[in-house]
Motif scaffolding. Structure first.
Motif, mmCIF file in Angstrom:
data_model
loop_
_atom_site.group_PDB
_atom_site.id
_atom_site.type_symbol
_atom_site.label_atom_id
_atom_site.label_comp_id
_atom_site.label_asym_id
_atom_site.label_seq_id
_atom_site.Cartn_x
_atom_site.Cartn_y
_atom_site.Cartn_z
ATOM 1 N N VAL A 128 17.851 -0.081 23.456
ATOM 2 C CA VAL A 128 16.632 -0.435 22.203
ATOM 3 C C VAL A 128 17.056 0.532 20.714
ATOM 4 O O VAL A 128 16.472 1.467 21.026
ATOM 5 C CB VAL A 128 15.262 -0.074 23.186
ATOM 6 C CG1 VAL A 128 14.317 -0.655 21.713
ATOM 7 C CG2 VAL A 128 15.744 -1.287 24.493
ATOM 8 N N ARG A 129 16.898 -0.398 19.932
ATOM 9 C CA ARG A 129 16.880 0.004 18.349
ATOM 10 C C ARG A 129 16.126 -0.588 17.648
ATOM 11 O O ARG A 129 15.296 -1.680 18.687
ATOM 12 C CB ARG A 129 18.239 0.418 18.187
ATOM 13 C CG ARG A 129 19.328 1.276 19.150
ATOM 14 C CD ARG A 129 20.304 1.490 18.268
ATOM 15 N NE ARG A 129 20.555 2.309 16.768
ATOM 16 C CZ ARG A 129 21.644 2.033 15.922
ATOM 17 N NH1 ARG A 129 22.687 0.938 16.278
ATOM 18 N NH2 ARG A 129 21.441 2.509 14.735
ATOM 19 N N MET A 130 16.151 -0.656 15.736
ATOM 20 C CA MET A 130 15.699 -1.452 15.762
ATOM 21 C C MET A 130 15.970 -2.090 14.345
ATOM 22 O O MET A 130 16.990 -2.177 14.076
ATOM 23 C CB MET A 130 14.680 -0.611 14.539
ATOM 24 C CG MET A 130 14.505 0.335 13.697
ATOM 25 S SD MET A 130 12.890 1.023 13.537
ATOM 26 C CE MET A 130 13.792 2.533 12.403
ATOM 27 N N ALA A 131 16.011 -3.461 14.058
ATOM 28 C CA ALA A 131 16.282 -3.988 13.140
ATOM 29 C C ALA A 131 15.394 -3.808 11.266
ATOM 30 O O ALA A 131 14.272 -4.056 11.724
ATOM 31 C CB ALA A 131 16.472 -5.864 12.942
ATOM 32 N N VAL A 132 16.248 -4.092 10.236
ATOM 33 C CA VAL A 132 14.897 -3.946 9.228
ATOM 34 C C VAL A 132 16.294 -4.769 7.398
ATOM 35 O O VAL A 132 17.294 -5.212 8.378
ATOM 36 C CB VAL A 132 15.078 -2.428 8.921
ATOM 37 C CG1 VAL A 132 14.152 -1.448 9.526
ATOM 38 C CG2 VAL A 132 16.200 -1.587 8.571
ATOM 39 N N LYS A 133 15.243 -4.528 6.650
ATOM 40 C CA LYS A 133 15.987 -5.413 5.862
ATOM 41 C C LYS A 133 17.132 -4.357 5.040
ATOM 42 O O LYS A 133 16.534 -2.859 5.070
ATOM 43 C CB LYS A 133 15.232 -5.807 5.049
ATOM 44 C CG LYS A 133 14.306 -6.895 5.169
ATOM 45 C CD LYS A 133 13.945 -7.706 4.094
ATOM 46 C CE LYS A 133 13.033 -8.943 4.168
ATOM 47 N NZ LYS A 133 12.266 -9.922 3.593
ATOM 48 N N ALA A 134 18.148 -3.972 4.867
ATOM 49 C CA ALA A 134 18.726 -3.280 4.571
ATOM 50 C C ALA A 134 18.545 -2.427 3.047
ATOM 51 O O ALA A 134 19.276 -1.544 2.572
ATOM 52 C CB ALA A 134 20.385 -4.469 3.844
ATOM 53 N N ASN A 135 17.644 -3.119 1.907
ATOM 54 C CA ASN A 135 16.841 -2.127 1.390
ATOM 55 C C ASN A 135 15.830 -2.045 1.397
ATOM 56 O O ASN A 135 15.220 -1.495 0.098
ATOM 57 C CB ASN A 135 16.995 -3.857 -0.080
ATOM 58 C CG ASN A 135 16.436 -4.812 -0.071
ATOM 59 O OD1 ASN A 135 15.510 -5.048 1.177
ATOM 60 N ND2 ASN A 135 15.876 -5.400 -0.926
ATOM 61 N N SER A 136 15.676 -2.036 2.501
ATOM 62 C CA SER A 136 14.349 -1.349 2.700
ATOM 63 C C SER A 136 14.071 0.683 2.551
ATOM 64 O O SER A 136 12.585 0.655 3.024
ATOM 65 C CB SER A 136 14.107 -1.370 4.864
ATOM 66 O OG SER A 136 14.501 -1.292 5.910
ATOM 67 N N GLY A 137 14.766 1.049 3.152
ATOM 68 C CA GLY A 137 14.507 2.159 2.543
ATOM 69 C C GLY A 137 14.236 3.034 4.047
ATOM 70 O O GLY A 137 14.340 4.232 4.404
ATOM 71 N N ILE A 138 14.397 2.452 4.958
ATOM 72 C CA ILE A 138 13.847 3.084 6.540
ATOM 73 C C ILE A 138 15.487 3.126 7.324
ATOM 74 O O ILE A 138 16.073 2.235 7.800
ATOM 75 C CB ILE A 138 13.289 1.577 7.563
ATOM 76 C CG1 ILE A 138 11.969 1.066 6.719
ATOM 77 C CG2 ILE A 138 13.305 1.732 8.977
ATOM 78 C CD1 ILE A 138 10.738 0.449 7.685
ATOM 79 N N ASN A 139 15.498 3.960 7.565
ATOM 80 C CA ASN A 139 16.342 4.613 8.493
ATOM 81 C C ASN A 139 16.217 5.252 9.697
ATOM 82 O O ASN A 139 17.618 5.703 10.366
ATOM 83 C CB ASN A 139 17.665 5.639 7.717
ATOM 84 C CG ASN A 139 17.847 4.439 6.303
ATOM 85 O OD1 ASN A 139 19.468 3.433 6.786
ATOM 86 N ND2 ASN A 139 17.665 4.980 5.179
ATOM 87 N N SER A 140 15.610 5.676 10.119
ATOM 88 C CA SER A 140 15.224 6.368 10.910
ATOM 89 C C SER A 140 13.780 5.688 11.396
ATOM 90 O O SER A 140 12.743 5.761 11.219
ATOM 91 C CB SER A 140 15.014 8.058 10.798
ATOM 92 O OG SER A 140 13.929 8.429 11.843
ATOM 93 N N LEU A 141 13.473 5.897 12.913
ATOM 94 C CA LEU A 141 11.513 5.681 13.397
ATOM 95 C C LEU A 141 10.630 6.372 12.667
ATOM 96 O O LEU A 141 9.301 6.009 12.523
ATOM 97 C CB LEU A 141 11.548 6.014 14.909
ATOM 98 C CG LEU A 141 12.877 4.919 15.945
ATOM 99 C CD1 LEU A 141 12.718 5.191 17.041
ATOM 100 C CD2 LEU A 141 11.916 3.507 15.861
ATOM 101 N N SER A 142 11.252 7.426 12.267
ATOM 102 C CA SER A 142 10.116 8.296 11.358
ATOM 103 C C SER A 142 9.614 7.915 10.203
ATOM 104 O O SER A 142 8.756 7.601 9.804
ATOM 105 C CB SER A 142 9.975 9.733 11.238
ATOM 106 O OG SER A 142 11.574 9.909 10.526
ATOM 107 N N ASP A 143 10.581 7.105 9.899
ATOM 108 C CA ASP A 143 10.280 6.411 8.686
ATOM 109 C C ASP A 143 9.272 5.427 8.224
ATOM 110 O O ASP A 143 8.560 4.498 7.575
ATOM 111 C CB ASP A 143 11.346 5.510 8.091
ATOM 112 C CG ASP A 143 12.341 6.864 7.629
ATOM 113 O OD1 ASP A 143 12.051 8.081 7.512
ATOM 114 O OD2 ASP A 143 12.855 6.252 7.155
ATOM 115 N N LEU A 144 9.391 4.753 9.695
ATOM 116 C CA LEU A 144 7.860 3.758 10.162
ATOM 117 C C LEU A 144 6.389 4.504 9.670
ATOM 118 O O LEU A 144 5.432 3.352 10.555
ATOM 119 C CB LEU A 144 8.077 3.621 11.706
ATOM 120 C CG LEU A 144 9.920 2.675 12.070
ATOM 121 C CD1 LEU A 144 9.496 2.709 13.558
ATOM 122 C CD2 LEU A 144 9.806 1.574 11.307
#
Length: 300
Positions: A128-144
């Motif tokens: 289980v992981r996460m999908a984001v928009k490529a330009n979101s700047g989110i790379n880790s769960l801590s970025d949420l």
């Protein structure tokens, strides 16, 4: 008085016979000449709809082979397969109440679910992981932190996300899609910043998006879960038939060929490739077939 007692006894016997019949799936199939399969409309490459009542996918094809083997075992010249589209929210109740005989989607085998239903031997182990928009700047769960996270109603990803939220003190807002397509739409339209779910479902939704390059799968693995075909509890004869077919399909190379077809080659309708080689955990499941729940697996 005796008439009432007799009537009540007859009613109890009839109810007991009906319950026994519902717990004997092979007898039910043989008597009706049909089997009812629960299918998913958007569960990545495990099971999805092509339109006009046509379904396909890795687990769908494995189940088609299981049904063929059951037909041979029962000595039936014909066996009708009836399809019932199920969701994350209703799949377990529909298996429990006898509406669906075998569910061939993307259901995680967990200890809690094993109190309600049974699972066939595992052929796919998911992370289980996460999908984001490529330009979101989110790379880790801590970025949420401060972001909006969507999960699909009725999935184990919801509990996993909440556990992480509490453990890491990350403050994100939760919203829910009614199914995987709805959840991905919330991400696609910007109403959610991340979609947390099984990696192969995320990869499948991205592959079928209008612009697949606009999305990526990132972050740590939140959990490792065996995804398995679901059947009713307390029906050892049917479980033996299902597991026997699965063992045969592993033994003769069918499972490996189907995995390559669905995870490593272009798939309809978008003609895109997921490029997800079988993990070590998935290959280990093939080599040592079992129905262990998610709690038996550890996140590396």
């Amino acid at each position: 008085m005796k008439k009432h007692i007799l009537a009540f006894s007859v009613a109890l016997l009839a109810a007991g016979a009906a319950h026994a019949q519902s717990d004997d799936t092979l007898a039910k199939i043989k008597a009706s000449g049909s089997i009812t399969e629960g299918v998913r409309e958007a569960s990545g490459v495990l099971s999805y709809a092509l339109g006009n009542g046509v379904y396909t996918g890795f687990h769908y094809e494995v189940c088609a082979n299981i049904i063929h083997d059951v037909q041979k075992q029962l000595g039936l010249s014909n066996l009708e397969t009836r399809y019932v589209p199920v969701t994350s929210a209703n799949r377990i109740p529909l298996v429990k109440n006898g509406t669906v005989d075998i569910e061939c989607g993307s259901t995680s085998n967990t200890l809690t679910r094993q109190t309600e239903v049974a699972f066939a031997d595992t052929l796919y182990v998911e992370d289980v992981r996460m999908a984001v928009k490529a330009n979101s700047g989110i790379n880790s769960l801590s970025d949420l932190n401060g972001k909006t996270v969507v999960t699909t109603t009725g999935t184990t990803a919801l509990q996993v996300a909440r556990q992480y939220k509490r453990a890491k003190n990350v403050d994100f807002h939760e919203i829910f899609g009614k199914d995987h397509s709805d959840s991905f739409l919330l991400l696609e339209t910007g109403r959610a910043d991340a979609f947390v779910l099984d990696s192969q479902v995320l990869a499948g939704r991205i592959a079928m998006a209008r612009n697949p390059k606009d999305f990526k799968i990132v972050g740590e693995t939140l959990s490792v879960e065996p995804i398995a075909i679901m059947i009713r509890k307390n029906d050892p004869a049917f479980k033996k038939a299902v597991d026997g077919s699965i063992a045969r399909q592993v033994r003769d190379g069918t499972v490996a060929r189907l995995y390559d077809k669905w995870f490593m080659k272009p798939i309809a309708p978008s003609n895109t490739t997921l490029n997800l080689p079988a993990s070590a955990a998935t290959r280990a499941a093939w080599e040592n077939l079992n129905d262990k729940p998610a709690e038996a697996y550890k996140v590396n």
